[in-house]
Write a protein that holds these residues in place. Structure first.
Motif, short mmCIF file in Angstrom:
data_model
loop_
_atom_site.label_atom_id
_atom_site.label_comp_id
_atom_site.label_asym_id
_atom_site.label_seq_id
_atom_site.Cartn_x
_atom_site.Cartn_y
_atom_site.Cartn_z
N GLY A 1 0.83 -1.19 0.00
CA GLY A 1 0.00 0.00 0.00
C GLY A 1 0.87 1.25 0.00
O GLY A 1 2.09 1.19 0.14
N ALA A 2 0.22 2.40 -0.15
CA ALA A 2 0.96 3.66 -0.14
C ALA A 2 1.66 3.89 1.19
O ALA A 2 2.63 4.66 1.27
N ASP A 3 1.21 3.19 2.24
CA ASP A 3 1.82 3.31 3.56
C ASP A 3 2.89 2.24 3.79
O ASP A 3 3.33 2.02 4.92
N HIS A 4 3.31 1.55 2.71
CA HIS A 4 4.38 0.54 2.75
C HIS A 4 3.98 -0.71 3.55
O HIS A 4 4.84 -1.41 4.06
N THR A 5 2.70 -1.00 3.64
CA THR A 5 2.25 -2.16 4.41
C THR A 5 1.47 -3.13 3.54
O THR A 5 0.97 -2.78 2.47
N THR A 6 1.41 -4.37 4.03
CA THR A 6 0.51 -5.37 3.48
C THR A 6 -0.34 -5.91 4.61
O THR A 6 -0.04 -5.70 5.80
N LYS A 7 -1.41 -6.63 4.24
CA LYS A 7 -2.27 -7.26 5.24
C LYS A 7 -2.38 -8.75 4.96
O LYS A 7 -2.33 -9.19 3.81
N LEU A 8 -2.56 -9.51 6.04
CA LEU A 8 -2.89 -10.92 5.96
C LEU A 8 -4.21 -11.13 6.69
O LEU A 8 -4.35 -10.74 7.85
N LEU A 9 -5.17 -11.75 6.02
CA LEU A 9 -6.50 -11.96 6.58
C LEU A 9 -6.82 -13.45 6.62
O LEU A 9 -6.57 -14.17 5.65
N SER A 10 -7.37 -13.91 7.73
CA SER A 10 -7.87 -15.28 7.83
C SER A 10 -9.39 -15.24 7.97
O SER A 10 -9.94 -14.34 8.62
N GLY A 11 -10.06 -16.24 7.38
CA GLY A 11 -11.51 -16.20 7.34
C GLY A 11 -12.20 -16.84 8.52
O GLY A 11 -13.34 -16.48 8.84
N ALA A 12 -11.57 -17.82 9.20
CA ALA A 12 -12.26 -18.54 10.26
C ALA A 12 -11.24 -19.08 11.25
O ALA A 12 -10.08 -19.32 10.92
N GLY A 13 -11.69 -19.30 12.50
CA GLY A 13 -10.84 -19.89 13.51
C GLY A 13 -9.58 -19.07 13.74
O GLY A 13 -9.56 -17.84 13.60
N THR A 14 -8.50 -19.76 14.07
CA THR A 14 -7.18 -19.13 14.16
C THR A 14 -6.21 -19.95 13.33
O THR A 14 -6.39 -21.16 13.14
N VAL A 15 -5.18 -19.30 12.83
CA VAL A 15 -4.18 -19.99 12.01
C VAL A 15 -2.85 -19.25 12.13
O VAL A 15 -2.83 -18.01 12.20
N HIS A 16 -1.77 -20.00 12.20
CA HIS A 16 -0.44 -19.38 12.20
C HIS A 16 0.02 -19.16 10.77
O HIS A 16 -0.25 -19.97 9.87
N ALA A 17 0.73 -18.05 10.57
CA ALA A 17 1.24 -17.69 9.24
C ALA A 17 2.75 -17.53 9.30
O ALA A 17 3.29 -16.95 10.25
N ILE A 18 3.43 -18.04 8.27
CA ILE A 18 4.87 -17.93 8.12
C ILE A 18 5.15 -17.29 6.77
O ILE A 18 4.54 -17.68 5.77
N GLU A 19 6.06 -16.32 6.73
CA GLU A 19 6.38 -15.65 5.47
C GLU A 19 7.88 -15.75 5.20
O GLU A 19 8.70 -15.41 6.07
N ASP A 20 8.23 -16.21 3.99
CA ASP A 20 9.60 -16.27 3.51
C ASP A 20 9.70 -15.42 2.26
O ASP A 20 9.04 -15.73 1.25
N ILE A 21 10.51 -14.35 2.30
CA ILE A 21 10.62 -13.48 1.14
C ILE A 21 11.51 -14.13 0.08
O ILE A 21 12.53 -14.75 0.40
#
Length: 416
Positions: free
Chosen positions: A390-410
């Protein structure tokens, strides 16, 4: 199922700000990324119909047909194979498929001049065939290195395009990320795609410019009736002997796909077996540039580096309907005055408490109703993503249900 439209209420202002990803607070890592950008400021893509360059099952690209041993590193020749030229190649876009494992594990492609990274491209499960697209930098002899962890497995690698290097006299196409947009959902538009059948998706002049030569898609196969694969290719061409997405019967699986367009701007998606629904989101497009002196649209490939792991973060997993904000302003500042338009990131979802999707999108936007991967409890699922900032130099990650762990590798940086 994969959410085709907003099926959950996202509370107004319900955003959770995560601590900055690990790499972005480490001066050494930022210095390495900035040095890489200064030394080699990315390349231009030469897209191609998928072509097989490595298959351990039949001894293609390596001697012998035994499964790759756990803990092994295999050198994979990319240049001079499968239609990739011998010279002028700095990185490759490949589809990495792992199969035949007897225990859980993972596989990673990386720059042979770097050490084995603490990152993954595909997560291997016993009895399953799993695949993911990978952006991988090549060493001077035009090779990538393949690491298999935890379990012997067979690996298949199909090349979908290559990036010019700093010394190349060839010109390719520049990458333009877009806000994610859904363009086809056979559950509501076409009906299931049968064995050997195809759908044709018009994109040039519709959702991308008519000058676009290739697109980046997120393709989700929804509950196929049999184990199958899907291949994307120009609608005016013959179906290639390679895969873009692999999925087991009854599962739902997403894949990041780089697809070449036909001259009239269309891509064909063909299903191999059984019947399956296909959901298609557009994340970006490639087109030629008249000015090759600028950085805009060039891609810098990196050996994978972990930048986020919510399992180690004080804020915990993603929660249903809450968009986690990832701030990349320090990366932008480290590469200034060059502008970062998007990141190429492998996202892995694990430890979910419910069937859910994960969606990545610009941090200053509302959720566009798209998704990047789908996961159920007990699964660990990766998928490559093109994340427009985004123009603010950010991204978002959204989950639809429950809980979930997220891992990011560039895996790469797209200059703007």
């Amino acid at each position: 199922m994969v959410l085709a439209s907003p099926l959950l209420a996202i509370p107004a202002g319900a955003t959770e700000s995560l601590a900055e990803p690990q790499q972005l607070t480490a001066a050494g890592d930022l210095a390495r990324a900035a040095a890489d950008a200064e030394d080699f400021q990315g390349g231009e893509l030469v897209p191609m119909a998928p072509s097989r360059l490595f298959d351990s099952r039949i001894g293609l690209g390596r001697p012998g047909t035994a499964a790759l041993a756990a803990g092994s590193v295999t050198t994979v020749q990319v240049t001079g194979v499968g239609g990739v030229p011998v010279d002028g190649v700095g990185a490759a876009v490949v589809n990495l498929t792992a199969t035949g494992a007897s225990a859980p594990g993972y596989a990673t492609l990386f720059d042979c001049d770097e050490g084995v990274p603490t990152a993954s491209n595909v997560n291997i499960a016993p009895g399953e065939t799993v695949a993911n697209q990978v952006l991988v930098p090549l060493n001077t002899p035009g090779q990538a290195c393949l690491f298999v962890a935890s379990s012997p497995a067979h690996v298949v690698i199909d090349v979908a395009g290559w990036y010019t290097d700093g010394d190349s006299t060839a010109y390719g196409d520049r990458l333009h990320p877009v806000d994610p947009v859904r363009v086809r959902d056979t559950r509501t538009q076409d009906g299931a795609v049968g064995a050997g059948a195809s759908i044709v998706v018009p994109l040039g002049g519709v959702v991308v410019p008519p000058t676009a030569t290739a697109v980046i898609l997120n393709v989700t196969a929804v509950t196929p009736t049999a184990e199958t694969y899907v291949v994307a290719y120009p609608s005016n061409g013959a179906r290639p002997g390679a895969t873009s997405l692999t999925v087991m019967g009854g599962q739902t699986r997403a894949a990041h796909v780089t697809a070449v367009l036909s001259p009239d701007g269309k891509v064909a998606l063909t299903n191999a077996a059984g019947s399956v629904h296909l959901v298609v989101d557009v994340l970006g497009y490639y087109e030629p540039s008249a000015d090759h002196t600028t950085l805009a649209g060039r891609v810098l490939a990196l050996s994978p580096e972990r930048i986020l792991d919510t399992r180690d973060d004080a804020h915990g997993p993603l929660r249903a309907g809450w968009a986690a904000i990832l701030d990349f302003s320090r990366l932008e500042a480290a590469l200034a005055p060059d502008h970062v338009a998007a990141l190429i990131v492998n996202v892995t979802a694990t430890d979910s408490t419910a069937e859910t999707f994960v969606a990545a999108y610009p941090g200053d936007r509302a959720w566009p109703g798209t998704s990047n991967l789908y996961v159920v409890p007990g699964q660990t699922v990766p998928n490559l993503t093109l994340q427009r900032l985004g123009a603010d130099h950010t991204t978002k990650l959204l989950s639809g249900a429950g809980t979930v762990h997220a891992i990011e590798d560039i895996q790469g940086i797209v200059f703007g």
